[in-house]
Scaffold this motif. Sequence first.
Motif, mmCIF file in Angstrom:
data_model
loop_
_atom_site.group_PDB
_atom_site.id
_atom_site.type_symbol
_atom_site.label_atom_id
_atom_site.label_comp_id
_atom_site.label_asym_id
_atom_site.label_seq_id
_atom_site.Cartn_x
_atom_site.Cartn_y
_atom_site.Cartn_z
ATOM 1 N N UNK A 328 0.847 -1.187 0.000
ATOM 2 C CA UNK A 328 0.000 0.000 0.000
ATOM 3 C C UNK A 328 0.888 1.244 0.000
ATOM 4 N N UNK A 329 0.673 2.126 -1.000
ATOM 5 C CA UNK A 329 1.494 3.349 -1.092
ATOM 6 C C UNK A 329 0.740 4.591 -0.617
ATOM 7 N N UNK A 330 -0.570 4.606 -0.725
ATOM 8 C CA UNK A 330 -1.384 5.682 -0.128
ATOM 9 C C UNK A 330 -2.632 5.045 0.450
ATOM 10 N N UNK A 331 -3.119 5.639 1.545
ATOM 11 C CA UNK A 331 -4.353 5.159 2.173
ATOM 12 C C UNK A 331 -4.935 6.342 2.941
ATOM 13 N N UNK A 332 -6.002 6.912 2.423
ATOM 14 C CA UNK A 332 -6.579 8.089 3.054
ATOM 15 C C UNK A 332 -7.175 9.020 2.006
ATOM 16 N N UNK A 333 -7.252 10.250 2.401
ATOM 17 C CA UNK A 333 -7.869 11.225 1.485
ATOM 18 C C UNK A 333 -6.979 11.479 0.277
ATOM 19 N N UNK A 334 -7.582 11.420 -0.920
ATOM 20 C CA UNK A 334 -6.819 11.503 -2.166
ATOM 21 C C UNK A 334 -7.427 12.568 -3.084
ATOM 22 N N UNK A 335 -7.618 13.797 -2.569
ATOM 23 C CA UNK A 335 -8.156 14.903 -3.366
ATOM 24 C C UNK A 335 -9.561 14.622 -3.851
ATOM 25 N N UNK A 336 -9.785 14.804 -5.159
ATOM 26 C CA UNK A 336 -11.124 14.560 -5.713
ATOM 27 C C UNK A 336 -11.492 13.089 -5.667
ATOM 28 N N UNK A 337 -10.498 12.209 -5.430
ATOM 29 C CA UNK A 337 -10.780 10.775 -5.327
ATOM 30 C C UNK A 337 -11.364 10.375 -3.990
ATOM 31 N N UNK A 338 -11.443 11.326 -3.053
ATOM 32 C CA UNK A 338 -12.008 11.026 -1.736
ATOM 33 C C UNK A 338 -11.149 10.028 -0.970
ATOM 34 N N UNK A 339 -11.802 9.170 -0.174
ATOM 35 C CA UNK A 339 -11.071 8.121 0.552
ATOM 36 C C UNK A 339 -10.578 7.088 -0.459
ATOM 37 N N UNK A 340 -9.253 6.875 -0.479
ATOM 38 C CA UNK A 340 -8.688 6.061 -1.547
ATOM 39 C C UNK A 340 -7.506 5.229 -1.066
ATOM 40 N N UNK A 341 -7.195 4.194 -1.856
ATOM 41 C CA UNK A 341 -6.033 3.328 -1.605
ATOM 42 C C UNK A 341 -5.311 3.144 -2.939
ATOM 43 N N UNK A 342 -3.975 3.214 -2.920
ATOM 44 C CA UNK A 342 -3.181 2.830 -4.086
ATOM 45 C C UNK A 342 -2.213 1.744 -3.650
ATOM 46 N N UNK A 343 -2.011 0.760 -4.530
ATOM 47 C CA UNK A 343 -1.156 -0.389 -4.211
ATOM 48 C C UNK A 343 -0.106 -0.540 -5.305
ATOM 49 N N UNK A 344 1.156 -0.657 -4.890
ATOM 50 C CA UNK A 344 2.271 -0.869 -5.816
ATOM 51 C C UNK A 344 2.494 -2.368 -5.936
ATOM 52 N N UNK A 345 2.329 -2.895 -7.167
ATOM 53 C CA UNK A 345 2.458 -4.332 -7.396
ATOM 54 C C UNK A 345 3.826 -4.718 -7.939
ATOM 55 N N UNK A 346 4.735 -3.737 -8.084
ATOM 56 C CA UNK A 346 6.054 -4.014 -8.632
ATOM 57 C C UNK A 346 6.039 -3.995 -10.148
ATOM 58 N N UNK A 352 -5.380 1.646 -8.412
ATOM 59 C CA UNK A 352 -6.037 2.703 -7.631
ATOM 60 C C UNK A 352 -7.471 2.273 -7.317
ATOM 61 N N UNK A 353 -7.954 2.673 -6.116
ATOM 62 C CA UNK A 353 -9.310 2.392 -5.663
ATOM 63 C C UNK A 353 -9.816 3.681 -4.988
ATOM 64 N N UNK A 354 -10.774 4.375 -5.638
ATOM 65 C CA UNK A 354 -11.175 5.708 -5.173
ATOM 66 C C UNK A 354 -12.630 5.741 -4.705
ATOM 67 N N UNK A 355 -12.956 6.838 -3.940
ATOM 68 C CA UNK A 355 -14.302 7.177 -3.472
ATOM 69 C C UNK A 355 -14.830 6.229 -2.394
#
Length: 412
Positions: A328-346, A352-355
Motif C-alpha cells: 500500500x502506497x497511499x491510504x486516506x484522502x486523495x483529493x477529488x478521489x475522496x477516501x482512496x487506496x493505491x497499491x504498488x504491485x512491482x 487505484x481504488x477511489x471514493x
Amino acid sequence: MTETNSSQLRGWTRRNFLKAAGAAGAMMLFPWLAYAAESDELDAKADELAASAAEKQAQADEMAAKLETLQQQFNDALARYNAANDAHDAAVAAMEEAQVRIDEATVRIGELQVKLGNRASAIYREGQPSFIDVLFGSESFEDFVTNWDAMEKIGEQDARLVQESKDAKAEAEAAREEYAKQERIAADELENARVAKEELETAQASLQTEYDRMNEDILAIQAEIEQVRMDADTARQKEEAARKAAEEALAKQQAAAAPSVPAPAPGQSGGGSVSSTPSTSVSGWVNPAPGKFVTSPFGWRPSIGDFHQGVDLSCRYEPVYCMADGTVTTAGWFGTGGQAVTVNHGGGIVSWYLHGSQILVGVGQRVSAGQQIMVSGNTGFSTGAHLHFQINVNSPNGVSGTAVNPAAYFGW
C-alpha cells in the motif's frame, strides 16, 4: 493489453493529456501549449481590433449622417444662392429698365421744355398779360409749368404740354426710386447667399476631411484584423499539428508499456472473472468488484469534457478487493478521489481504488490478491456511491504512471 490509439486521445484537454502522459508529457505538450497560447493571444488581439473598428465604424456612421444632413443644408443654401443670383439678375434687369425709363423721361422732359419755351415765346409776342405774370412770377421752369397749369384760361395744346411735362417728371422720379430699390435688393440677396454658401462649404469640407480620415483608419484596422486572423489560423494549424504529434507520441508511449505487464499463465484465469479479449487476465490477478458492471468506461467522456483514466463500477457500500499482491502506497484522502487506496504491485504496475467510505489498510502494509482493502462509497468528487478502479503502468514512484484500460484485464 489493449493498445491505446490516437483516436482515443483526440479531443483531450491539455491538462488531462499531461496527466495521462506523466512527466514526459510536459515535453510533448510544450509545442502544443506554445502554439495554443499564440493563437489565443492573436484571437484576443483580433477581437480587440474588431471592437475598436466597430466603435470607429459607429462614429463614422454618425458622421456620415451629419454629412448627409449638412449636404441637404448645403443643397438648400445653394438653391437659395441660385435664387438670390436669379433675384440679383432680375434686379439688375429692373435697374436697367428703370434707367431706360429715366433716360426716356429725361429726353421727353427736354423735348417738352423746348415746346413749352416755344409756346411761351409765342404767347409773349401775343402780349397776353396773364402769361407775363406766370413767366415773371416763376422761380424755375418747374414753377413755370405748375403756374401755367393753374391759369384759368389756357389752351388745350398748352394744357397737354404742361401735363406731359408733369408726367415725365413723375416717371423719372419713380424710375429713380425703383432703380435704387432694386439695387439694394440685388446687393443684399447676393451677399446673404454668398455668406451662407461659403459657411456651409467650409463646414462640409472640414467634416468630409474628418470622415475620410476615419474611413482610412477603419480600413487600416480591418486590414490588420485580417492579417491577425490569418496569423491566428496559422498558429492553430501549427497547434493542431503539435497536438497530433503529442497524441501519437503518447500512443507510442502507452503501447510501449504493454511488455511491462506479465502475460497470463497458460490455462489460468486468475482469481476473478475475465473478458473475451486475448489478454483478459493476468496470473494471480483478482477482480476488485466481481459481479458488478461498468457505469462509466475508460476514455474520453464528452458529457464531462475530460479523459476518464479508469472505470467506474456499480459498487455501492460494498467490499473492494485488492487486484494483486503488493504494498500500500497511499491510504486516506486523495483529493477529488475522496477516501482512496493505491497499491504498488512491482514492475511499475499500480492499482487505484477511489471514493471509498471506509479504508481497511495502511500505508506500507503488504496486501494479497483478493484481500478486502476498502468499502466503496461516495466521497470526493462523486455523484453517487461507486468504485473508481484504475491501473497505471510505468510508475516511477508506486503511485503515478500511465493509465491503461482495466477492461483489457477484467470483464464486467
